[in-house]
Design a protein around this motif. Structure first.
Motif, PDB file in Angstrom:
ATOM      1  N   ASP A 122      56.081  50.113  50.611  1.00 30.18           N
ATOM      2  CA  ASP A 122      55.274  50.935  49.508  1.00 30.18           C
ATOM      3  C   ASP A 122      54.246  50.048  48.835  1.00 30.18           C
ATOM      4  OD1 ASP A 122      54.553  52.179  47.214  1.00 30.18           O
ATOM      5  OD2 ASP A 122      56.397  52.676  46.574  1.00 30.18           O
ATOM      6  N   ILE A 123      53.071  50.404  48.957  1.00 27.55           N
ATOM      7  CA  ILE A 123      51.713  49.562  48.478  1.00 27.55           C
ATOM      8  C   ILE A 123      50.971  50.433  47.462  1.00 27.55           C
ATOM      9  CG2 ILE A 123      49.688  48.480  49.211  1.00 27.55           C
ATOM     10  CD1 ILE A 123      50.800  48.418  52.293  1.00 27.55           C
ATOM     11  N   THR A 124      50.611  49.813  46.354  1.00 26.05           N
ATOM     12  CA  THR A 124      49.852  50.707  45.459  1.00 26.05           C
ATOM     13  C   THR A 124      48.779  49.343  45.068  1.00 26.05           C
ATOM     14  OG1 THR A 124      51.662  51.924  44.364  1.00 26.05           O
ATOM     15  CG2 THR A 124      49.667  51.631  43.149  1.00 26.05           C
ATOM     16  N   VAL A 125      47.584  49.893  45.074  1.00 23.00           N
ATOM     17  CA  VAL A 125      46.306  49.110  44.738  1.00 23.00           C
ATOM     18  C   VAL A 125      45.568  49.761  44.028  1.00 23.00           C
ATOM     19  CG1 VAL A 125      44.811  50.062  46.747  1.00 23.00           C
ATOM     20  CG2 VAL A 125      44.278  47.823  45.524  1.00 23.00           C
ATOM     21  N   SER A 126      45.138  49.054  42.660  1.00 25.42           N
ATOM     22  CA  SER A 126      44.115  49.522  41.474  1.00 25.42           C
ATOM     23  C   SER A 126      43.056  48.651  41.206  1.00 25.42           C
ATOM     24  CB  SER A 126      45.102  49.843  40.505  1.00 25.42           C
ATOM     25  OG  SER A 126      45.409  48.796  39.800  1.00 25.42           O
ATOM     26  N   HIS A 127      42.495  49.113  39.901  1.00 25.65           N
ATOM     27  CA  HIS A 127      41.253  48.074  39.810  1.00 25.65           C
ATOM     28  C   HIS A 127      41.737  46.826  39.255  1.00 25.65           C
ATOM     29  CE1 HIS A 127      38.302  51.338  40.176  1.00 25.65           C
ATOM     30  NE2 HIS A 127      39.322  51.927  39.572  1.00 25.65           N
ATOM     31  N   LYS A 143      45.089  40.714  38.613  1.00 25.13           N
ATOM     32  CA  LYS A 143      43.963  40.176  38.116  1.00 25.13           C
ATOM     33  C   LYS A 143      43.896  39.542  36.763  1.00 25.13           C
ATOM     34  CE  LYS A 143      38.940  41.636  37.682  1.00 25.13           C
ATOM     35  NZ  LYS A 143      38.064  42.859  37.826  1.00 25.13           N
ATOM     36  N   ASN A 144      43.437  38.524  36.650  1.00 24.46           N
ATOM     37  CA  ASN A 144      43.206  37.973  35.256  1.00 24.46           C
ATOM     38  C   ASN A 144      41.857  37.331  35.203  1.00 24.46           C
ATOM     39  OD1 ASN A 144      43.218  35.325  36.389  1.00 24.46           O
ATOM     40  ND2 ASN A 144      45.522  35.219  36.184  1.00 24.46           N
ATOM     41  N   ASN A 146      40.658  34.325  35.219  1.00 22.11           N
ATOM     42  CA  ASN A 146      40.361  33.031  35.993  1.00 22.11           C
ATOM     43  C   ASN A 146      40.669  33.432  37.664  1.00 22.11           C
ATOM     44  OD1 ASN A 146      39.994  31.432  33.730  1.00 22.11           O
ATOM     45  ND2 ASN A 146      42.163  31.108  33.371  1.00 22.11           N
ATOM     46  N   GLY A 147      41.067  34.457  37.956  1.00 20.46           N
ATOM     47  CA  GLY A 147      41.444  34.804  39.298  1.00 20.46           C
ATOM     48  C   GLY A 147      42.704  35.906  39.493  1.00 20.46           C
ATOM     49  N   CYS A 148      43.729  35.332  39.480  1.00 23.35           N
ATOM     50  CA  CYS A 148      45.054  36.195  39.769  1.00 23.35           C
ATOM     51  C   CYS A 148      46.133  35.393  39.523  1.00 23.35           C
ATOM     52  CB  CYS A 148      44.857  37.092  41.121  1.00 23.35           C
ATOM     53  SG  CYS A 148      45.135  35.911  42.580  1.00 23.35           S
ATOM     54  N   THR A 149      47.165  36.078  39.530  1.00 23.80           N
ATOM     55  CA  THR A 149      48.725  35.641  39.238  1.00 23.80           C
ATOM     56  C   THR A 149      49.406  36.515  40.323  1.00 23.80           C
ATOM     57  OG1 THR A 149      48.154  35.181  36.857  1.00 23.80           O
ATOM     58  CG2 THR A 149      50.465  35.255  37.760  1.00 23.80           C
ATOM     59  N   LEU A 150      50.237  35.651  41.023  1.00 24.16           N
ATOM     60  CA  LEU A 150      51.156  36.190  42.070  1.00 24.16           C
ATOM     61  C   LEU A 150      52.578  36.093  41.781  1.00 24.16           C
ATOM     62  CD1 LEU A 150      51.307  37.456  45.066  1.00 24.16           C
ATOM     63  CD2 LEU A 150      51.477  35.160  45.861  1.00 24.16           C
ATOM     64  N   LYS A 157      58.747  31.155  39.322  1.00 16.44           N
ATOM     65  CA  LYS A 157      57.510  30.598  38.642  1.00 16.44           C
ATOM     66  C   LYS A 157      56.456  31.539  39.558  1.00 16.44           C
ATOM     67  CE  LYS A 157      54.728  26.595  37.671  1.00 16.44           C
ATOM     68  NZ  LYS A 157      54.601  25.151  37.809  1.00 16.44           N
ATOM     69  N   ALA A 158      55.504  32.085  38.677  1.00 17.92           N
ATOM     70  CA  ALA A 158      54.378  32.926  39.229  1.00 17.92           C
ATOM     71  C   ALA A 158      53.303  31.836  39.961  1.00 17.92           C
ATOM     72  CB  ALA A 158      53.726  33.624  37.949  1.00 17.92           C
ATOM     73  N   GLU A 159      52.594  32.118  40.819  1.00 21.45           N
ATOM     74  CA  GLU A 159      51.611  31.328  41.368  1.00 21.45           C
ATOM     75  C   GLU A 159      50.195  31.712  41.174  1.00 21.45           C
ATOM     76  OE1 GLU A 159      49.760  30.740  45.855  1.00 21.45           O
ATOM     77  OE2 GLU A 159      51.862  31.504  45.750  1.00 21.45           O
ATOM     78  N   GLU A 160      49.368  30.801  40.453  1.00 17.66           N
ATOM     79  CA  GLU A 160      48.106  30.900  39.607  1.00 17.66           C
ATOM     80  C   GLU A 160      47.055  30.885  41.182  1.00 17.66           C
ATOM     81  OE1 GLU A 160      47.643  32.476  36.860  1.00 17.66           O
ATOM     82  OE2 GLU A 160      49.717  32.122  36.129  1.00 17.66           O
ATOM     83  N   SER A 161      45.969  31.699  41.026  1.00 15.75           N
ATOM     84  CA  SER A 161      45.073  31.236  42.059  1.00 15.75           C
ATOM     85  C   SER A 161      43.577  31.663  41.404  1.00 15.75           C
ATOM     86  CB  SER A 161      45.284  32.212  43.317  1.00 15.75           C
ATOM     87  OG  SER A 161      44.275  32.315  44.089  1.00 15.75           O
ATOM     88  N   GLU A 162      42.582  31.157  41.914  1.00 17.35           N
ATOM     89  CA  GLU A 162      41.366  31.508  41.559  1.00 17.35           C
ATOM     90  C   GLU A 162      40.641  32.460  42.366  1.00 17.35           C
ATOM     91  OE1 GLU A 162      38.886  27.744  41.601  1.00 17.35           O
ATOM     92  OE2 GLU A 162      39.990  26.961  39.832  1.00 17.35           O
ATOM     93  N   GLU A 163      41.398  32.986  43.473  1.00 16.30           N
ATOM     94  CA  GLU A 163      40.831  34.125  44.376  1.00 16.30           C
ATOM     95  C   GLU A 163      41.033  35.517  43.932  1.00 16.30           C
ATOM     96  OE1 GLU A 163      41.723  32.773  48.916  1.00 16.30           O
ATOM     97  OE2 GLU A 163      43.522  32.844  47.915  1.00 16.30           O
ATOM     98  N   CYS A 164      40.351  36.478  44.385  1.00 11.82           N
ATOM     99  CA  CYS A 164      40.418  37.764  44.166  1.00 11.82           C
ATOM    100  C   CYS A 164      41.891  38.160  44.297  1.00 11.82           C
ATOM    101  CB  CYS A 164      39.560  38.595  44.840  1.00 11.82           C
ATOM    102  SG  CYS A 164      39.878  40.477  44.704  1.00 11.82           S
ATOM    103  N   TYR A 165      42.188  39.205  43.368  1.00  8.99           N
ATOM    104  CA  TYR A 165      43.745  39.436  43.565  1.00  8.99           C
ATOM    105  C   TYR A 165      44.072  40.118  44.702  1.00  8.99           C
ATOM    106  CZ  TYR A 165      42.452  44.212  42.176  1.00  8.99           C
ATOM    107  OH  TYR A 165      41.856  45.273  42.180  1.00  8.99           O
ATOM    108  N   ILE A 166      43.072  40.804  45.370  1.00 12.01           N
ATOM    109  CA  ILE A 166      43.404  41.783  46.593  1.00 12.01           C
ATOM    110  C   ILE A 166      43.398  40.637  47.713  1.00 12.01           C
ATOM    111  CG2 ILE A 166      42.388  43.293  48.317  1.00 12.01           C
ATOM    112  CD1 ILE A 166      41.382  45.038  46.100  1.00 12.01           C
ATOM    113  N   LYS A 167      42.522  39.649  47.607  1.00 12.65           N
ATOM    114  CA  LYS A 167      42.463  38.593  48.944  1.00 12.65           C
ATOM    115  C   LYS A 167      43.698  37.772  48.987  1.00 12.65           C
ATOM    116  CE  LYS A 167      39.792  34.792  50.574  1.00 12.65           C
ATOM    117  NZ  LYS A 167      38.316  34.022  50.485  1.00 12.65           N
TER     118      LYS A 167
END
Length: 400
Positions: A122-127, A143-144, A146-150, A157-167
């Motif tokens: 089940d996949i859901t993608v939004s803005h 999306k945040n 500074n990038g995104c939180t996975l 523990k969540a993983e923080e990243s500077e990449e686009c949330y979709i990428k």
């Protein structure tokens, strides 16, 4: 005065003394290693070396000068017998095997030798987020600023990243969708983002039995539907809130996926014309909305079209019409049935039951026709009532 951690790092005896001190505290080895790294530094010693000396001291060996070069080379997971590797991979569920594939080419080949069968994807993608669920394991990438939180399952523990949330999310999701022999009982894709590259999410055909697709427009829905392997597809559920041009929507009828499926649900804000029903002749079950400008003609026309469907087992239709009077009366008169009369309890609607024998068949179609809703819109010049007539139809043996 405390000794500098740099001095300890450069003195092997002092490092081993610190490890021996952790052994004396009788804490679990992982807690001991974390404490060791906190005091001495994370780069002071790799975990395999720490583990060797920890268990050596734990079993009573106190020789700090032991020469490890005389030991046989330590074995890795790749030194395990191939039969054992297949057994390990076979005991993992499909979600766990997706992580096994990322270790190296040899283990990837072993993992790929097993069929990848998922109960659901089940996949859901939004803005601002990408969520996906593999069976009962849920992943989320938000999306945040500074990038995104996975967020991953079984990870506190969540993983923080500077990449686009979709990428970032696709780093974990795309390898799953590329797995060879991927099979899914139920595949769901909900696209709440206006622009999206289908190839990023569905790089190969998905072998799914049942599929649900929600898209912001018809073109999106057709692109994602076309990514489904038609040979295995049994059931299609499409939800398109904005149809736009009907000709573009009718491109769905020309897809192999539509032509080969056994059941269909089409949800739109704009209903079909009765003439479009002929495109549903190959389905065992289907559900859709219809519109009518002439109830008396279209009721009988609908019945005749449905009676020609040789594979039809059941269907659900909704007629969307506007009348000045009572629509259920027009349906009853058109079908030659008694007009329901009498008071109704709150929440009840008038219902007609109609049986029609299928020509040259021992079966008949049984229709349950119900006045579903009654909404009024006030206008300065006139008041018009909008009715939703619900049809349910099923094939049953003909009884004289």
């Amino acid at each position: 005065m405390e000794m500098s951690s740099d001095l300890i790092k450069d003195n092997h005896h002092l490092l081993k003394t610190c490890i021996y001190y952790e052994v004396l505290k009788k804490k679990p080895i992982f807690d001991s290693y974390r404490n060791f790294c906190r005091i001495v530094g994370k780069d002071a010693m790799e975990y395999p070396n720490f583990e060797f000396w920890y268990y050596r001291f734990y079993h009573g060996n106190r020789d700090y000068d032991y020469d490890r070069s005389v030991d046989p080379e330590p074995k890795t997971i790749m030194d395990k017998p191939v039969k054992l590797m297949y057994k390990i991979a076979g005991n993992l569920d499909p979600v766990e095997r997706t992580r096994l594939r990322s270790m190296n080419h040899t283990i990837k080949a072993i993992a790929d030798s097993f069929p990848s069968v998922f109960e659901s994807i089940d996949i859901t993608v939004s803005h601002n987020y990408l969520n996906w669920r593999l069976n009962d394991k849920r992943f989320s990438c938000y999306k945040n600023a500074n990038g995104c939180t996975l967020f991953k399952p079984n990870c506190s523990k969540a993983e923080e990243s500077e990449e686009c949330y979709i990428k970032k999310g696709l780093e974990y999701l795309a390898p799953v969708l590329r797995m060879p022999n991927l099979q899914v009982d139920h595949f769901s894709f909900n696209n709440l983002k206006e622009r999206l590259n289908c190839d990023d999410f569905l790089p190969v055909s998905i072998n799914a039995k049942r599929v649900h697709i929600y898209g912001e427009n018809v073109n999106q829905v057709v692109r994602f539907l076309s990514a489904m392997a038609p040979g295995r597809l049994e059931s299609i559920d499409l939800d398109v809130p904005f149809v736009g041009h009907w000709e573009s929507f009718r491109t769905i009828f020309g897809t192999d996926q539509f032509k080969q499926a056994e059941s269909m649900h089409l949800g739109t804000t704009e209903p079909f014309n009765v003439g479009d029903l002929v495109n549903f002749s190959h389905f065992k079950k289907f559900k859709c909305w219809l519109t009518s400008d002439n109830v008396s003609q279209d009721v009988l026309r609908t019945r005749d079209i449905l009676s020609s469907f040789e594979k039809l087992e059941s269907c659900e239709l909704e007629f969307h019409c506007s009348w000045d009077g009572a629509p259920i009366r027009e349906f009853a008169e058109a079908l030659g049935e008694e007009i329901p009369i009498g008071p109704l309890a709150q929440g009840e609607y008038r219902t007609i039951t109609h049986r029609y024998r299928i020509p040259e068949s021992n079966d008949c179609l049984e229709f349950k026709i119900k006045e579903a809703e009654n909404d009024k819109e006030d206008d300065e010049e006139e008041e018009e009532e909008y009715f939703f007539i619900s049809w349910s139809c099923r094939r049953v043996p003909y009884a004289k």
